[in-house]
Design an enzyme around this catalytic site. Structure first.
Site, short mmCIF file in Angstrom:
data_model
loop_
_atom_site.label_atom_id
_atom_site.label_comp_id
_atom_site.label_asym_id
_atom_site.label_seq_id
_atom_site.Cartn_x
_atom_site.Cartn_y
_atom_site.Cartn_z
N LYS A 42 0.90 -1.27 0.20
CA LYS A 42 -0.01 -0.03 0.12
C LYS A 42 0.90 1.22 -0.04
O LYS A 42 0.40 2.25 -0.42
CB LYS A 42 -0.90 0.01 1.20
CG LYS A 42 -1.76 -1.22 1.45
CD LYS A 42 -2.71 -0.95 2.67
CE LYS A 42 -3.37 -2.25 3.09
NZ LYS A 42 -3.88 -2.18 4.47
N GLY A 43 2.10 1.18 0.52
CA GLY A 43 3.06 2.22 0.68
C GLY A 43 2.91 3.38 -0.27
O GLY A 43 2.94 4.76 0.07
N ASP A 102 14.64 0.25 2.29
CA ASP A 102 15.10 0.35 3.65
C ASP A 102 16.28 -0.66 3.60
O ASP A 102 17.35 -0.36 3.14
CB ASP A 102 14.05 0.04 4.73
CG ASP A 102 14.18 -0.05 6.21
OD1 ASP A 102 15.33 0.74 6.41
OD2 ASP A 102 13.86 -0.73 6.82
N VAL A 152 9.72 6.94 9.75
CA VAL A 152 8.81 7.93 9.00
C VAL A 152 7.51 7.38 8.64
O VAL A 152 7.32 6.15 8.41
CB VAL A 152 9.42 8.71 7.94
CG1 VAL A 152 10.71 9.42 8.17
CG2 VAL A 152 9.89 7.63 6.75
N ASP A 158 2.91 4.16 6.85
CA ASP A 158 1.98 4.08 8.00
C ASP A 158 2.82 3.53 9.15
O ASP A 158 4.04 3.25 9.13
CB ASP A 158 1.17 2.62 7.63
CG ASP A 158 1.86 1.37 8.00
OD1 ASP A 158 2.80 1.03 7.09
OD2 ASP A 158 1.57 0.54 8.40
P1 5GP Z 1 12.71 -3.19 2.89
O1 5GP Z 1 12.30 -4.36 2.30
O2 5GP Z 1 13.70 -2.10 2.02
O3 5GP Z 1 13.47 -3.53 4.31
O4 5GP Z 1 11.65 -2.22 3.26
C1 5GP Z 1 10.54 -1.79 2.64
C2 5GP Z 1 9.52 -1.56 3.13
O5 5GP Z 1 9.70 -1.50 4.89
C3 5GP Z 1 8.48 -0.36 2.83
O6 5GP Z 1 7.92 -0.72 1.44
C4 5GP Z 1 7.93 0.02 3.80
O7 5GP Z 1 6.54 -0.62 3.92
C5 5GP Z 1 8.51 -0.60 5.19
N1 5GP Z 1 9.43 0.64 5.96
C6 5GP Z 1 10.92 0.74 6.07
N2 5GP Z 1 11.10 1.82 6.62
C7 5GP Z 1 9.90 2.51 6.95
C8 5GP Z 1 9.58 3.66 7.59
O8 5GP Z 1 10.50 4.56 8.12
N3 5GP Z 1 8.49 4.21 7.76
C9 5GP Z 1 7.40 3.13 7.37
N4 5GP Z 1 6.01 3.51 7.58
N5 5GP Z 1 7.66 2.07 6.65
C10 5GP Z 1 8.82 1.77 6.49
#
Ligand code: 5GP
Length: 179
Positions: A42-43, A102, A152, A158
């Site tokens: 959803k992000g 992230d 954030v 969210d």
């Molecule tokens: P990754 O697979 O790169 O670790 O994470 C991606 C997902 O983690 C993003 O699509 C999001 O849903 C979540 N995420 C990572 N950092 C944040 C943050 O600071 N705030 C929020 N709300 N979601 C995050």
């Protein structure tokens, strides 16, 4: 909307200006190509809607829903497709639209999975990136803003499925980042 989290780290005005620039860049890079803009839900929903309207070439739209984090903020390290694309991407130019990169695990998984469907090209556009938190070398071609290692919310992002509708991006100080 009331500023429930204090000063935004990215304001609505900054967001608008940066998305206009990204739109211009993508419009130039994809001229004459068969672009399909794939939103990762959803992000990415808020960013996607604004970015799509800043791109001035004919293109297809599609969405994919993935889960990578549980209802708190801890990562399971696993990514799962909850709802798949409805369009065929074979021979097309896919641009994945993410809210935030992230650890990089989600993007890495999506690029690997969608590449098997033989698109002509696949690139990644993310609104936000936290370079300090990268665990894998994920492909990122367009970045809206590099942000520090903070949790954030807002503008699609969210905390426990809430705050996605904040029109700006804010730091949620009470949340501990997973290691
Ligand atoms: P990754 O697979 O790169 O670790 O994470 C991606 C997902 O983690 C993003 O699509 C999001 O849903 C979540 N995420 C990572 N950092 C944040 C943050 O600071 N705030 C929020 N709300 N979601 C995050």
């Amino acid at each position: 909307m009331e500023r429930i989290f204090g000063r935004p780290i990215v304001t609505q005005e900054e967001m608008r200006a940066r998305i206009r620039e990204l739109g211009r860049q993508i419009t130039a890079d994809y001229a004459g190509k068969d672009l399909i803009l794939v939103g990762v839900l959803k992000g990415a929903y808020a960013f996607y809607a604004d970015l799509a309207r800043a791109i001035r070439i004919p293109m297809r739209v599609d969405f994919i829903i993935v889960t990578s984090y549980n209802s708190k903020t801890r990562t399971s390290g696993k990514v799962k497709i909850v709802a798949d694309l409805t369009e065929d991407i074979r021979g097309r130019d896919v641009l994945l639209v993410e809210d935030i990169v992230d650890s990089g695990l989600t993007v890495q998984y999506l690029v690997k999975t969608l590449a098997k469907r033989k698109p002509r090209s696949i690139k990644v556009c993310t609104l936000l990136s936290k370079p300090e938190r990268r665990k894998v070398d994920a492909q990122v071609d367009y970045v809206g803003f590099k942000i520090p290692n903070k949790y954030v919310v807002g503008y699609g992002l969210d905390y426990q499925q809430k705050y996605r509708n904040l029109p700006y991006l804010a730091v949620l100080d009470t949340v501990e980042e997973p290691v």
